[in-house]
Design a protein around this motif. Structure first.
Motif, mmCIF file in Angstrom:
data_model
loop_
_atom_site.group_PDB
_atom_site.id
_atom_site.type_symbol
_atom_site.label_atom_id
_atom_site.label_comp_id
_atom_site.label_asym_id
_atom_site.label_seq_id
_atom_site.Cartn_x
_atom_site.Cartn_y
_atom_site.Cartn_z
ATOM 1 N N ASN A 253 0.828 -1.209 0.000
ATOM 2 C CA ASN A 253 0.000 0.000 0.000
ATOM 3 C C ASN A 253 0.859 1.254 0.000
ATOM 4 N N GLY A 254 1.965 1.209 0.773
ATOM 5 C CA GLY A 254 2.830 2.378 0.863
ATOM 6 C C GLY A 254 3.524 2.700 -0.445
ATOM 7 N N GLU A 281 3.019 8.080 7.591
ATOM 8 C CA GLU A 281 2.008 8.611 6.679
ATOM 9 C C GLU A 281 1.359 7.481 5.880
ATOM 10 N N MET A 282 2.126 6.482 5.487
ATOM 11 C CA MET A 282 1.551 5.323 4.807
ATOM 12 C C MET A 282 0.523 4.626 5.685
ATOM 13 N N LEU A 283 0.853 4.481 6.963
ATOM 14 C CA LEU A 283 -0.045 3.802 7.897
ATOM 15 C C LEU A 283 -1.314 4.603 8.140
ATOM 16 N N ARG A 284 -1.206 5.922 8.132
ATOM 17 C CA ARG A 284 -2.388 6.768 8.297
ATOM 18 C C ARG A 284 -3.237 6.790 7.042
ATOM 19 N N TYR A 285 -2.587 6.954 5.901
ATOM 20 C CA TYR A 285 -3.265 7.232 4.644
ATOM 21 C C TYR A 285 -3.978 6.013 4.072
ATOM 22 N N ASP A 286 -3.326 4.857 4.115
ATOM 23 C CA ASP A 286 -3.917 3.646 3.528
ATOM 24 C C ASP A 286 -3.363 2.446 4.287
ATOM 25 N N GLY A 287 -3.779 2.316 5.525
ATOM 26 C CA GLY A 287 -3.191 1.346 6.434
ATOM 27 C C GLY A 287 -3.512 -0.095 6.086
ATOM 28 N N PRO A 288 -2.665 -1.039 6.517
ATOM 29 C CA PRO A 288 -2.896 -2.459 6.246
ATOM 30 C C PRO A 288 -4.057 -3.048 7.028
ATOM 31 N N PHE A 327 -6.655 15.281 11.113
ATOM 32 C CA PHE A 327 -5.559 15.422 10.160
ATOM 33 C C PHE A 327 -5.975 16.391 9.051
ATOM 34 N N PRO A 328 -5.522 17.633 9.090
ATOM 35 C CA PRO A 328 -5.883 18.593 8.040
ATOM 36 C C PRO A 328 -5.507 18.060 6.657
ATOM 37 N N ASP A 329 -6.413 18.284 5.701
ATOM 38 C CA ASP A 329 -6.198 17.832 4.321
ATOM 39 C C ASP A 329 -5.898 16.333 4.317
ATOM 40 N N ALA A 330 -6.763 15.586 4.993
ATOM 41 C CA ALA A 330 -6.474 14.179 5.291
ATOM 42 C C ALA A 330 -6.396 13.290 4.059
ATOM 43 N N ASP A 331 -7.030 13.664 2.953
ATOM 44 C CA ASP A 331 -6.989 12.826 1.758
ATOM 45 C C ASP A 331 -5.730 13.049 0.925
ATOM 46 N N THR A 332 -4.846 13.925 1.375
ATOM 47 C CA THR A 332 -3.579 14.171 0.683
ATOM 48 C C THR A 332 -2.478 13.330 1.305
ATOM 49 N N PHE A 333 -1.706 12.661 0.476
ATOM 50 C CA PHE A 333 -0.569 11.854 0.929
ATOM 51 C C PHE A 333 0.649 12.768 1.020
ATOM 52 N N HIS A 347 -1.240 8.194 14.498
ATOM 53 C CA HIS A 347 -2.197 7.458 13.674
ATOM 54 C C HIS A 347 -2.621 6.168 14.379
ATOM 55 N N LEU A 348 -3.631 5.508 13.829
ATOM 56 C CA LEU A 348 -4.150 4.279 14.408
ATOM 57 C C LEU A 348 -3.771 3.058 13.574
ATOM 58 N N GLY A 349 -2.767 3.227 12.701
ATOM 59 C CA GLY A 349 -2.377 2.154 11.795
ATOM 60 C C GLY A 349 -1.925 0.889 12.495
ATOM 61 N N PHE A 350 -1.348 1.043 13.705
ATOM 62 C CA PHE A 350 -0.959 -0.106 14.518
ATOM 63 C C PHE A 350 -1.836 -0.219 15.759
ATOM 64 N N SER A 351 -3.001 0.438 15.757
ATOM 65 C CA SER A 351 -3.908 0.510 16.888
ATOM 66 C C SER A 351 -3.313 1.393 17.990
#
Length: 406
Positions: A253-254, A281-288, A327-333, A347-351
């Motif tokens: 994903n990253g 940012e990868m974990l926030r934007y499109d986490g596993p 997260f301001p402008d959250a849809d931007t990577f 982020h919550l990518g790892f809980s």
């Protein structure tokens, strides 16, 4: 006069939204932080926004409730001995403490150069061909080398079998209401085969221990340190499935996000010190991992709503990562989001909380080794031709393949 409000439907789990569930998350997130939903025949609440998700993940008033018999969710993994991912305190802490020995700073420091060498060897072969698949030629063999082989001491020749089992069990970790009969059957067959394989491996390690976590767990069981052999098998199964799936999908994903945003790839080329923040940012934007489940262990209030003991919620961490309130402008990577003296919120990518991913340090090592090596060895990397397709799992978000060219 009153204005009719259009009904909002949660359809992020619909196959038509698999490639991009984030607009569906936004629709329900904009409608409500706590959204009523029927998961099969179970009435639950979707938790859509960052604040409420973080509150539930960190509160001792929320857990899994299986031992207490109050969970409304049907989850076969909760019945596997040693599967502490679905346990509550104090049992959870006992198992996690033993497993955490493999992820101390010293152990992680020893694993980093191993991951780097594995990645270098894999990229050597890819560079020679001029094109490769980020998943099948890099992320998957790296995860096999680090989890079943290095961490659990398995035979490298069994890598393909471990991947097959891991995929079937990971798919089956979705709530049963999101699975068809074939997926449920495949999950059971893979789990039985994998546990049988681990039982044979444990028998060998009792006679010839090696320097890996599984040997340590076997020794702990023989010393009467809280573990039985079925529990050791359950822990190994958990580490295999969660560890491989998280690291493979983080890399896949990253890298897809980077290659779809070539300005960010170029920025990493110019400032490789940003690779660490880029992983966050990868974990926030499109986490596993897109969601997890929790159960109220006691009556309590979240987001202005009263929950009763035994109420179930689906914590949409994938939605929380795109919440503009956090997260301001959250849809931007943006690979600089977690850099500097004032990084973005965690982020919550790892809980969060007591169920924070125990293998997170290893997943980061694998992903950082992969990204850094590709930046150095294949700086002109580009997406290959064809449509990007995702695996059918809902909890685990991952690609079928990711062809690239140099």
């Amino acid at each position: 006069m009153s204005t009719a409000v259009p009904e909002v439907t949660f359809d992020a789990f619909d196959p038509s939204n698999r490639a991009d569930p984030y607009p569906a998350y936004r629709r329900v997130r904009d409608e409500a932080a706590l959204f009523p939903y029927e998961l099969g025949d179970v009435p639950v609440t979707l938790v859509t926004r960052y604040e409420e998700c973080a509150t539930i993940l960190t509160s001792p008033l929320w857990g899994h409730g299986y031992a207490a018999g109050i969970s409304p969710f049907r989850d076969t993994t909760a019945a596997i001995p040693g599967s502490f991912v679905r346990m509550d305190p104090p049992e959870h802490a006992r198992y996690r403490k033993l497993v955490a020995k493999a992820f101390t700073p010293r152990m992680i420091g020893e694993l980093a150069p191993v991951a780097g060498q594995v990645v270098n060897d894999l990229v050597d072969k890819a560079v020679a061909r001029g094109e490769f698949d980020v998943l099948e030629d890099l992320a998957v063999p790296l995860a096999v080398a680090m989890i079943p082989v290095r961490l659990l001491g398995a035979d490298p020749a069994d890598g393909a079998r471990f991947r097959e089992w891991q995929l079937a069990i990971a798919r089956g970790s979705d709530p049963d209401s999101l699975l068809d009969d074939a997926a449920v059957e495949a999950r059971g067959a893979a789990a039985m085969a994998c546990m049988g394989h681990f039982a044979e491996l444990i028998a060998r390690k009792k006679h010839t221990p090696t320097t890996d976590l599984l040997s340590e767990l076997v020794a702990a069981a023989e010393d009467g340190e809280m573990l039985t052999e079925p529990e050791v098998i359950g822990i190994a199964l958990l580490l295999l499935v969660a560890g491989m799936e998280t690291s493979i999908n983080l890399i896949g994903n990253g890298m897809l996000a980077l290659l779809r945003n070539p300005d960010q790839w170029q920025l990493l080329r110019e400032q490789p010190e940003l690779v660490g923040p880029a992983l966050d940012e990868m974990l926030r934007y499109d986490g596993p991992t897109q969601f997890t489940i929790r159960v109220a262990l006691a009556d309590n209030e979240v987001g202005g709503r009263e929950f009763r003991r035994g109420d179930g919620v689906v914590v949409l961490t994938g939605s929380a990562g795109r919440d503009d309130r956090a997260f301001p402008d959250a849809d931007t990577f943006d690979v600089t989001r977690y850099a500097g003296s004032r990084p973005a919120r965690k982020h919550l990518g790892f809980s969060l909380g007591i169920h924070y991913c125990v293998g997170a340090p290893l997943a980061r090592i694998e992903a950082e080794a992969a990204v850094r090596t590709l930046l150095e060895r294949a700086p002109e990397l580009r997406l290959g031709a064809g449509t990007v397709e995702y695996r059918p799992s809902q909890i685990h978000r991952g690609l079928m393949s990711l062809p690239v060219t140099m």
